[in-house]
Motif scaffolding. Structure first.
Motif, PDB file in Angstrom:
ATOM      1  N   LEU A  36     -23.735 -81.439  36.403  1.00 24.86           N
ATOM      2  CA  LEU A  36     -24.878 -81.947  35.940  1.00 24.86           C
ATOM      3  C   LEU A  36     -24.637 -83.654  36.126  1.00 24.86           C
ATOM      4  CD1 LEU A  36     -25.717 -79.715  33.038  1.00 24.86           C
ATOM      5  CD2 LEU A  36     -26.627 -79.658  35.431  1.00 24.86           C
ATOM      6  N   ALA A  37     -23.574 -83.996  35.919  1.00 20.40           N
ATOM      7  CA  ALA A  37     -23.446 -85.573  35.830  1.00 20.40           C
ATOM      8  C   ALA A  37     -23.494 -86.056  37.176  1.00 20.40           C
ATOM      9  CB  ALA A  37     -21.784 -86.160  35.529  1.00 20.40           C
ATOM     10  N   PHE A  38     -23.102 -85.368  38.292  1.00 18.36           N
ATOM     11  CA  PHE A  38     -23.260 -85.629  39.602  1.00 18.36           C
ATOM     12  C   PHE A  38     -24.662 -85.762  40.214  1.00 18.36           C
ATOM     13  CE2 PHE A  38     -23.619 -84.310  44.244  1.00 18.36           C
ATOM     14  CZ  PHE A  38     -22.939 -85.498  44.866  1.00 18.36           C
ATOM     15  N   TYR A  39     -25.601 -84.667  39.784  1.00 19.52           N
ATOM     16  CA  TYR A  39     -26.803 -84.658  40.001  1.00 19.52           C
ATOM     17  C   TYR A  39     -27.784 -85.725  39.283  1.00 19.52           C
ATOM     18  CZ  TYR A  39     -25.603 -81.256  43.423  1.00 19.52           C
ATOM     19  OH  TYR A  39     -25.198 -80.536  44.530  1.00 19.52           O
ATOM     20  N   ARG A  40     -27.467 -85.970  38.045  1.00 22.64           N
ATOM     21  CA  ARG A  40     -28.074 -87.125  37.195  1.00 22.64           C
ATOM     22  C   ARG A  40     -27.957 -88.262  38.130  1.00 22.64           C
ATOM     23  NH1 ARG A  40     -25.477 -84.611  32.484  1.00 22.64           N
ATOM     24  NH2 ARG A  40     -27.230 -83.561  31.484  1.00 22.64           N
ATOM     25  N   ARG A  41     -26.762 -88.801  38.925  1.00 20.55           N
ATOM     26  CA  ARG A  41     -26.536 -89.754  39.463  1.00 20.55           C
ATOM     27  C   ARG A  41     -27.585 -90.011  40.655  1.00 20.55           C
ATOM     28  NH1 ARG A  41     -21.980 -93.201  38.948  1.00 20.55           N
ATOM     29  NH2 ARG A  41     -20.755 -92.697  37.298  1.00 20.55           N
ATOM     30  N   LEU A  42     -27.924 -88.774  41.195  1.00 21.88           N
ATOM     31  CA  LEU A  42     -28.900 -88.762  42.294  1.00 21.88           C
ATOM     32  C   LEU A  42     -30.313 -88.751  41.802  1.00 21.88           C
ATOM     33  CD1 LEU A  42     -26.865 -86.602  44.425  1.00 21.88           C
ATOM     34  CD2 LEU A  42     -27.583 -88.686  45.250  1.00 21.88           C
ATOM     35  N   GLY A  43     -30.557 -88.947  40.453  1.00 24.75           N
ATOM     36  CA  GLY A  43     -31.914 -89.163  39.966  1.00 24.75           C
ATOM     37  C   GLY A  43     -32.580 -88.117  39.285  1.00 24.75           C
ATOM     38  N   ILE A  44     -31.850 -86.843  39.309  1.00 20.56           N
ATOM     39  CA  ILE A  44     -32.529 -85.412  38.749  1.00 20.56           C
ATOM     40  C   ILE A  44     -32.450 -85.664  37.173  1.00 20.56           C
ATOM     41  CG2 ILE A  44     -32.476 -83.075  38.543  1.00 20.56           C
ATOM     42  CD1 ILE A  44     -31.323 -82.872  41.227  1.00 20.56           C
ATOM     43  N   ASP A  45     -33.642 -85.514  36.624  1.00 18.21           N
ATOM     44  CA  ASP A  45     -33.745 -85.723  35.155  1.00 18.21           C
ATOM     45  C   ASP A  45     -33.313 -84.570  34.533  1.00 18.21           C
ATOM     46  OD1 ASP A  45     -34.315 -86.986  32.676  1.00 18.21           O
ATOM     47  OD2 ASP A  45     -36.595 -86.360  33.002  1.00 18.21           O
ATOM     48  N   ILE A  46     -32.063 -84.516  33.824  1.00 19.20           N
ATOM     49  CA  ILE A  46     -31.423 -83.169  33.253  1.00 19.20           C
ATOM     50  C   ILE A  46     -31.177 -83.776  31.746  1.00 19.20           C
ATOM     51  CG2 ILE A  46     -29.607 -81.518  33.572  1.00 19.20           C
ATOM     52  CD1 ILE A  46     -29.179 -82.616  36.442  1.00 19.20           C
ATOM     53  N   PRO A  47     -31.734 -82.984  30.796  1.00 26.56           N
ATOM     54  CA  PRO A  47     -31.318 -83.342  29.348  1.00 26.56           C
ATOM     55  C   PRO A  47     -29.867 -83.485  29.141  1.00 26.56           C
ATOM     56  CG  PRO A  47     -32.979 -81.819  29.807  1.00 26.56           C
ATOM     57  CD  PRO A  47     -32.476 -81.744  30.790  1.00 26.56           C
ATOM     58  N   ALA A  48     -29.539 -84.477  28.613  1.00 31.38           N
ATOM     59  CA  ALA A  48     -27.843 -84.580  28.015  1.00 31.38           C
ATOM     60  C   ALA A  48     -27.428 -83.553  27.319  1.00 31.38           C
ATOM     61  CB  ALA A  48     -27.951 -85.913  27.149  1.00 31.38           C
TER      62      ALA A  48
END
Length: 149
Positions: A36-48
């Motif tokens: 999830l941390a990787f894909y958050r860096r690519l701009g996908i909005d994923i709740p913490a």
């Protein structure tokens, strides 16, 4: 002018009245928080607060969903499931960047954050600035943008 009136409508190979539509892309991960941390860096909005969940979903602005499941979740309904020998080369995700420069910047940011670069940014013969990195499970993630004219 179309000659479709002569040939009729092309029939779908699927059951009459059904039109399957791609709705989601699934990712099986050995480490949910890292993926999830990787894909958050690519701009996908994923709740913490999703990092410890066994299944996570994120809906992209275009309606397509990205789904993450832990290996344990898959084994809960498919006990014989085994991870592939390598995560690369089977399914790849591609992220459109706004410019060739952004391809370089995103690649460098991911590699600088410790992710494994696979192909450094380069000008592809098909007219794109292109690079690939591996997600935490070895899955191929392409970064691309139209080359500057």
């Amino acid at each position: 002018m179309s000659v479709s009136y002569k040939t009729g409508r092309r029939r779908s190979p699927y059951v009459s009245g059904m039109t399957p539509q791609l709705d989601a892309i699934g990712i099986v991960t050995s480490d949910m928080a890292a993926s999830l941390a990787f894909y958050r860096r690519l701009g996908i909005d994923i709740p913490a607060d999703s990092d410890a969940q066994p299944h996570v979903e994120a809906t992209l602005p275009n309606g397509l969903r990205v789904l993450w499941d832990t290996e344990e979740t898959l084994r809960s309904f498919d006990p014989a499931w085994q991870p592939p020998a390598t995560g690369a080369g089977r399914v790849g995700l591609a992220f459109l960047c706004g410019s060739p420069r952004e391809v370089d910047e995103v690649y460098e940011a991911l590699v600088g954050a410790g992710y494994r670069g696979h192909l450094k940014p380069w000008d592809a013969v098909w007219g794109q600035r292109y690079a690939t990195v591996a997600d935490p499970d070895g899955g191929e993630v392409s970064l691309f943008a139209a080359s500057a004219a």
